[in-house]
Design an enzyme around this catalytic site. Sequence first.
Site, PDB file in Angstrom:
ATOM      1  N   LYS A  74       5.254   7.970  -9.255  1.00 40.81           N
ATOM      2  CA  LYS A  74       4.261   8.687 -10.072  1.00 40.81           C
ATOM      3  C   LYS A  74       4.613   9.574 -11.312  1.00 40.81           C
ATOM      4  O   LYS A  74       5.255  11.001 -11.113  1.00 40.81           O
ATOM      5  CB  LYS A  74       3.308   9.445  -9.045  1.00 40.81           C
ATOM      6  CG  LYS A  74       2.008  10.067  -9.614  1.00 40.81           C
ATOM      7  CD  LYS A  74       1.121  10.566  -8.519  1.00 40.81           C
ATOM      8  CE  LYS A  74      -0.094  11.061  -9.063  1.00 40.81           C
ATOM      9  NZ  LYS A  74      -1.175   9.870  -9.559  1.00 40.81           N
ATOM     10  N   TYR A  98       4.796  13.764 -11.146  1.00 44.72           N
ATOM     11  CA  TYR A  98       3.486  14.846 -11.002  1.00 44.72           C
ATOM     12  C   TYR A  98       2.741  14.390  -9.697  1.00 44.72           C
ATOM     13  O   TYR A  98       2.982  13.211  -9.163  1.00 44.72           O
ATOM     14  CB  TYR A  98       2.537  14.760 -12.301  1.00 44.72           C
ATOM     15  CG  TYR A  98       1.608  13.468 -12.428  1.00 44.72           C
ATOM     16  CD1 TYR A  98       0.501  13.415 -12.164  1.00 44.72           C
ATOM     17  CD2 TYR A  98       2.291  12.093 -12.801  1.00 44.72           C
ATOM     18  CE1 TYR A  98      -0.276  12.076 -12.246  1.00 44.72           C
ATOM     19  CE2 TYR A  98       1.718  10.907 -13.080  1.00 44.72           C
ATOM     20  CZ  TYR A  98       0.322  11.063 -12.738  1.00 44.72           C
ATOM     21  OH  TYR A  98      -0.420   9.777 -12.924  1.00 44.72           O
ATOM     22  N   LEU A 148       1.140   1.931  -8.144  1.00 44.94           N
ATOM     23  CA  LEU A 148       1.282   3.222  -7.532  1.00 44.94           C
ATOM     24  C   LEU A 148       0.392   3.175  -6.322  1.00 44.94           C
ATOM     25  O   LEU A 148      -0.958   3.097  -6.482  1.00 44.94           O
ATOM     26  CB  LEU A 148       0.761   4.344  -8.476  1.00 44.94           C
ATOM     27  CG  LEU A 148       0.838   5.908  -7.842  1.00 44.94           C
ATOM     28  CD1 LEU A 148       2.218   6.259  -7.449  1.00 44.94           C
ATOM     29  CD2 LEU A 148       0.054   6.740  -8.850  1.00 44.94           C
ATOM     30  N   GLU A 203      -3.289  -3.215 -10.805  1.00 42.44           N
ATOM     31  CA  GLU A 203      -4.264  -1.785 -10.642  1.00 42.44           C
ATOM     32  C   GLU A 203      -4.911  -1.474 -11.927  1.00 42.44           C
ATOM     33  O   GLU A 203      -4.908  -2.081 -12.848  1.00 42.44           O
ATOM     34  CB  GLU A 203      -3.400  -0.774 -10.144  1.00 42.44           C
ATOM     35  CG  GLU A 203      -2.350  -0.297 -11.073  1.00 42.44           C
ATOM     36  CD  GLU A 203      -1.404   0.816 -10.386  1.00 42.44           C
ATOM     37  OE1 GLU A 203      -1.564   1.236  -9.514  1.00 42.44           O
ATOM     38  OE2 GLU A 203      -0.237   1.076 -11.029  1.00 42.44           O
TER      39      GLU A 203
END
Length: 288
Positions: free
Chosen positions: A154, A39, A210, A186
């Site tokens: 992703k 996505y 990411l 993250e």
Amino acid sequence: MIPGMPGDSQVYLNGEFTRADQARISVLDRGFIFGDGIYEVVPVYNGKPFRMAEHLDRLDRSLKALRIAQPMSRDAWVDVIGELARRSATPTCIVYLQVTRGVYKRDHAFPPQDIAPTVFGMATVFNPPSAAQREKGVSLISIPDERWLHCEIKSVSLLGNVLARQQAVDAGVDEVAQFRDGFLTEGSSSNIWVVSGGKLLAPPKNNLILEGIRYGLMGELAEEAGIDFEARPLSQQEVANADELMVTSATKEVLPVTTLDGKPVGSGKPGPVYARLRAGYDARIAAL
């Protein structure tokens, strides 16, 4: 009617625009069965996509990583994003794009190459961070990073992120800071930035995070503002002792972190490095 969405919301599905409550996919779509897809999320300000080229580059990288055929040309993606933004209830919105490997019998192995990917897109209302949010900042808690080892993709397989985000909700904070083997990775849906001695620091780009579109942008803004930037492994102790912390994402833009694990970060207020980077970010949006 879909809970949380206006009844006349428009979506894109496999070449057609239709109402969200009328769009249909097969129960055998591999995105539904396996989470086998990718996505992308593109913020749009007053009808103008922000960093669209970078978002489409990442979409292409994710497709290649999962060996899913690119379903359309770059120009076609631009047209779909533009049309979804035009049909949005507000000119400032988030355009969500998703591509799955398509519909086939349930089998872990990839289906034949002639199976067409499923392509979906929608626009949702986007309320950028308010002046109050910028002034107050956000709160984080530290948690172990228990996700898989390909966070650079992703992917729609986001259960690890969902569980991490729920830990923040359960703790009454805004986001988590995840650590793997004692080093920062993250948040559940954001990149995290550390300021120490006036220098901007970030975890290195690898398979454990990411690479947010704002990752590259923050580097650009730091250079423009004369702020030293370094990407390297950051220990949990360094994060705990940071002068400033920040989070970035498409929807958070860039926000200061003012508390971590119930303790103030630095002075407990947004810091000077954040203020300079925020000013640069705002200037980029204004220049669209």
